[in-house]
Design a protein around this motif. Sequence first.
Motif, PDB file in Angstrom:
ATOM      1  N   GLU B 142      56.294  -3.777  32.242  1.00 53.00           N
ATOM      2  CA  GLU B 142      56.230  -4.976  33.364  1.00 53.00           C
ATOM      3  C   GLU B 142      55.009  -4.941  34.110  1.00 53.00           C
ATOM      4  OE1 GLU B 142      60.930  -4.827  34.275  1.00 53.00           O
ATOM      5  OE2 GLU B 142      59.445  -4.011  35.911  1.00 53.00           O
ATOM      6  N   LEU B 143      54.362  -3.885  34.506  1.00 51.34           N
ATOM      7  CA  LEU B 143      52.905  -3.863  35.499  1.00 51.34           C
ATOM      8  C   LEU B 143      51.904  -4.163  34.631  1.00 51.34           C
ATOM      9  CD1 LEU B 143      53.697  -0.667  37.318  1.00 51.34           C
ATOM     10  CD2 LEU B 143      53.880  -3.146  38.238  1.00 51.34           C
ATOM     11  N   VAL B 144      52.060  -3.823  33.217  1.00 53.81           N
ATOM     12  CA  VAL B 144      50.877  -4.213  32.401  1.00 53.81           C
ATOM     13  C   VAL B 144      50.865  -5.765  32.124  1.00 53.81           C
ATOM     14  CG1 VAL B 144      50.013  -4.138  29.755  1.00 53.81           C
ATOM     15  CG2 VAL B 144      50.457  -2.159  31.009  1.00 53.81           C
ATOM     16  N   GLU B 145      52.326  -6.089  32.079  1.00 47.24           N
ATOM     17  CA  GLU B 145      52.158  -7.871  31.779  1.00 47.24           C
ATOM     18  C   GLU B 145      51.677  -8.485  33.000  1.00 47.24           C
ATOM     19  OE1 GLU B 145      53.002  -9.774  29.446  1.00 47.24           O
ATOM     20  OE2 GLU B 145      53.157  -7.841  28.373  1.00 47.24           O
ATOM     21  N   LYS B 146      51.903  -7.685  34.387  1.00 45.83           N
ATOM     22  CA  LYS B 146      51.163  -8.337  35.478  1.00 45.83           C
ATOM     23  C   LYS B 146      49.872  -8.453  35.496  1.00 45.83           C
ATOM     24  CE  LYS B 146      55.198  -8.145  38.341  1.00 45.83           C
ATOM     25  NZ  LYS B 146      55.915  -6.848  39.424  1.00 45.83           N
ATOM     26  N   GLY B 147      49.066  -7.621  34.628  1.00 47.06           N
ATOM     27  CA  GLY B 147      47.747  -7.503  34.485  1.00 47.06           C
ATOM     28  C   GLY B 147      47.277  -6.230  35.358  1.00 47.06           C
ATOM     29  N   GLU B 148      48.141  -5.331  35.790  1.00 46.87           N
ATOM     30  CA  GLU B 148      47.899  -4.061  36.560  1.00 46.87           C
ATOM     31  C   GLU B 148      46.928  -3.208  35.311  1.00 46.87           C
ATOM     32  OE1 GLU B 148      48.149  -2.799  39.474  1.00 46.87           O
ATOM     33  OE2 GLU B 148      49.480  -4.451  40.399  1.00 46.87           O
ATOM     34  N   PRO B 149      45.990  -2.329  35.799  1.00 48.61           N
ATOM     35  CA  PRO B 149      45.184  -1.464  35.041  1.00 48.61           C
ATOM     36  C   PRO B 149      46.099  -0.410  34.507  1.00 48.61           C
ATOM     37  CG  PRO B 149      44.362  -1.265  37.327  1.00 48.61           C
ATOM     38  CD  PRO B 149      45.407  -2.451  37.428  1.00 48.61           C
ATOM     39  N   LEU B 150      45.794   0.248  33.233  1.00 48.08           N
ATOM     40  CA  LEU B 150      46.739   1.307  32.782  1.00 48.08           C
ATOM     41  C   LEU B 150      47.169   2.252  33.572  1.00 48.08           C
ATOM     42  CD1 LEU B 150      48.298   1.609  29.920  1.00 48.08           C
ATOM     43  CD2 LEU B 150      46.073   2.594  29.115  1.00 48.08           C
ATOM     44  N   ASP B 151      46.047   2.843  34.214  1.00 50.43           N
ATOM     45  CA  ASP B 151      46.084   4.107  34.904  1.00 50.43           C
ATOM     46  C   ASP B 151      47.182   3.785  36.111  1.00 50.43           C
ATOM     47  OD1 ASP B 151      44.406   2.630  35.981  1.00 50.43           O
ATOM     48  OD2 ASP B 151      43.256   4.281  36.863  1.00 50.43           O
ATOM     49  N   ILE B 152      47.084   2.769  36.787  1.00 50.94           N
ATOM     50  CA  ILE B 152      48.234   2.388  37.888  1.00 50.94           C
ATOM     51  C   ILE B 152      49.301   2.177  37.185  1.00 50.94           C
ATOM     52  CG2 ILE B 152      48.502   0.585  39.548  1.00 50.94           C
ATOM     53  CD1 ILE B 152      45.937   2.113  40.031  1.00 50.94           C
ATOM     54  N   ALA B 153      49.529   1.606  36.264  1.00 53.46           N
ATOM     55  CA  ALA B 153      50.831   1.333  35.610  1.00 53.46           C
ATOM     56  C   ALA B 153      51.520   2.551  35.358  1.00 53.46           C
ATOM     57  CB  ALA B 153      50.448   0.255  34.287  1.00 53.46           C
ATOM     58  N   ILE B 154      50.949   3.502  34.596  1.00 56.62           N
ATOM     59  CA  ILE B 154      51.393   4.609  34.232  1.00 56.62           C
ATOM     60  C   ILE B 154      51.787   5.499  35.232  1.00 56.62           C
ATOM     61  CG2 ILE B 154      49.349   6.064  33.472  1.00 56.62           C
ATOM     62  CD1 ILE B 154      52.581   6.140  31.646  1.00 56.62           C
ATOM     63  N   LYS B 155      50.990   5.437  36.179  1.00 57.31           N
ATOM     64  CA  LYS B 155      51.538   6.419  37.547  1.00 57.31           C
ATOM     65  C   LYS B 155      52.591   5.916  38.047  1.00 57.31           C
ATOM     66  CE  LYS B 155      47.504   8.700  39.775  1.00 57.31           C
ATOM     67  NZ  LYS B 155      46.177   8.058  39.333  1.00 57.31           N
ATOM     68  N   GLU B 156      52.945   4.479  38.086  1.00 59.95           N
ATOM     69  CA  GLU B 156      53.913   4.137  38.673  1.00 59.95           C
ATOM     70  C   GLU B 156      55.077   4.267  37.872  1.00 59.95           C
ATOM     71  OE1 GLU B 156      54.668   2.959  41.683  1.00 59.95           O
ATOM     72  OE2 GLU B 156      56.663   2.057  41.420  1.00 59.95           O
ATOM     73  N   ALA B 157      55.024   4.211  36.483  1.00 58.49           N
ATOM     74  CA  ALA B 157      56.105   4.349  35.710  1.00 58.49           C
ATOM     75  C   ALA B 157      56.488   5.974  35.538  1.00 58.49           C
ATOM     76  CB  ALA B 157      55.439   4.187  34.147  1.00 58.49           C
ATOM     77  N   VAL B 158      55.606   7.070  35.986  1.00 60.36           N
ATOM     78  CA  VAL B 158      56.045   8.268  36.273  1.00 60.36           C
ATOM     79  C   VAL B 158      56.814   8.472  37.205  1.00 60.36           C
ATOM     80  CG1 VAL B 158      55.090  10.600  36.510  1.00 60.36           C
ATOM     81  CG2 VAL B 158      54.172   9.310  34.737  1.00 60.36           C
TER      82      VAL B 158
END
Lengths: 357, 208
Positions: B142-158
Amino acid sequence: MKKLINNPDDIIKEQLEGMQAAHPDLIKVNFEPYYITRAGGPVKGKVALISGGGSGHEPMHGGFVGHGMLHAACPGEVFTSPTPDQMHLAAKAADGGAGVLNIVKNYTGDVMNFEMAAELAMADGIKVQNIVIDDDIAVKDSLYTAGRRGVGSTVLIEKICGAASEEGYDLQSLSALCRTLNQNGRSMGMALTSCITPANGSPSFDIGDDEMEIGIGIHGEPGIQREKIKTVDEIAEMMTVSILEDAAYSRALKEWDFEKNEWVEREIVDEPFKKGDKVIAFVNSMGGTPVSELYGVYRKVAQVTEKFGVKIVRNLIGPYITALEMQGCSITLMKVDDSMIKLWDAPVKTPGLRWGV
Amino acid sequence: MLKKEHVISWLSESFSVLEENRQYLTQLDTAIGDADHGNNMYRGFKKVNEQLPALEGKDIGAVLKAVAMTLISTVGGASGPLYGTFFLQAATKCTGKDELTPQEVSVMFKAGLQGVKMRGKAQPGDKTMIDVLEPATTTLSELVEKGEPLDIAIKEAVSVAMEKLKETIPMIAKKGRASYLGERSKGHQDPGATSSMFILEAFSKAIS
């Protein structure tokens, strides 16, 4: 613990070295990783029948490799599933160009590992089907647990399907036969004592001197109930009646769909036994019970089935699917038709089962 | 971008965290399983870690496939095929690639997750690794679709996965060995969900 072993870590290796030394004319053992194939190499044009599972159930499965039965077997550590790399290499070594049928006993680890092995072999261009065996009626519920366990039927199925492979059945018809035999077979086990795994060194469960466990699994898994020990007549009658009166059993088992190219769940129903059925009766020792006592069990099985109107047309009596040194037995009844009886009678030449040759 | 060097460092971080938590995972598994999850995961990732020098320079698909093969032949039990399937299915989405866009990383995780679900037939709520892997994968994509950078997206996923991991404690297990315990499996955090959490954390660490 008193056992005829050196180091517990070496028992699988040493057992396989012993088998290789005893039966060089029948089998060839591969040590890294462990798998056993027929001495003569792959059988061209015949479907390769492969099974495997944890060790500790000997002679199953390694002792059933040879003409008329398995083409390969994969032994795991004691009571632990073998891994897909073993099964994959065994499939490559045994495939004679007509594909591979894996006979898989229904335990979570075994099922998943054999699925991965099938995928690896298919990636190599080998046609593979997995048929899961689940005949232990002690497990009633398949909704919230892993379902019925694979026990005694496995031995009879390996014999009959092995003969069918020699006859030239293709992968599809051999799979269908295997599935039908699984639906036709029901088993129940019981124990008087526990087994002792070499790694643990102590009994897997506690049981009193005057007690028995009804519905035991081949790894010492708990059964239906713990009771005071009874006479062999009472025990054998109760087990045989439970098998004969077991209601229809329905569950979903995974098989490979060659058209969709993916695993699909097949709803499979075992119909109950009925009057007039012809059966193979298999009275098995869990390892510690002597053959003399098994005949006492068989005597009662024969009486009860006759009263029920089911006809025993063939029998097998002895230690074939064991649980180390556990005292106890299992009873398997499998409905068969004339073509299956013919396959049962066909020649077999393996370290653990041999007739007609 | 996820470079192949990041993948190597993800795997070596995974080994470190699993080595550190070997006893902890085994303790969790003693309560509702057969007391070997920590040892099995340690043994598998130790072997993976030993192979990393030989995998440097290989493309991401090849690295993940090698990891899968190592795990399925060394971990054993049900965890071996489950984690092996995760990496094997993930590998199929990165064949021949030396780097992945965030979208491709999301596709890789989805493939791995689908593989585990197919293999183990578990659904969210069954008290398994799916209870961590699925929400983490959903958040990431979802975050990647919104254009968030990978490191931010994975931090939120964790961090989402961490909450979901705690939610496994009151669950009744419906798959695997713990399922035979029924009600008695309540009150214990799932060992498989916990090891999945560690591997996700290692991924986040590797790319930050």
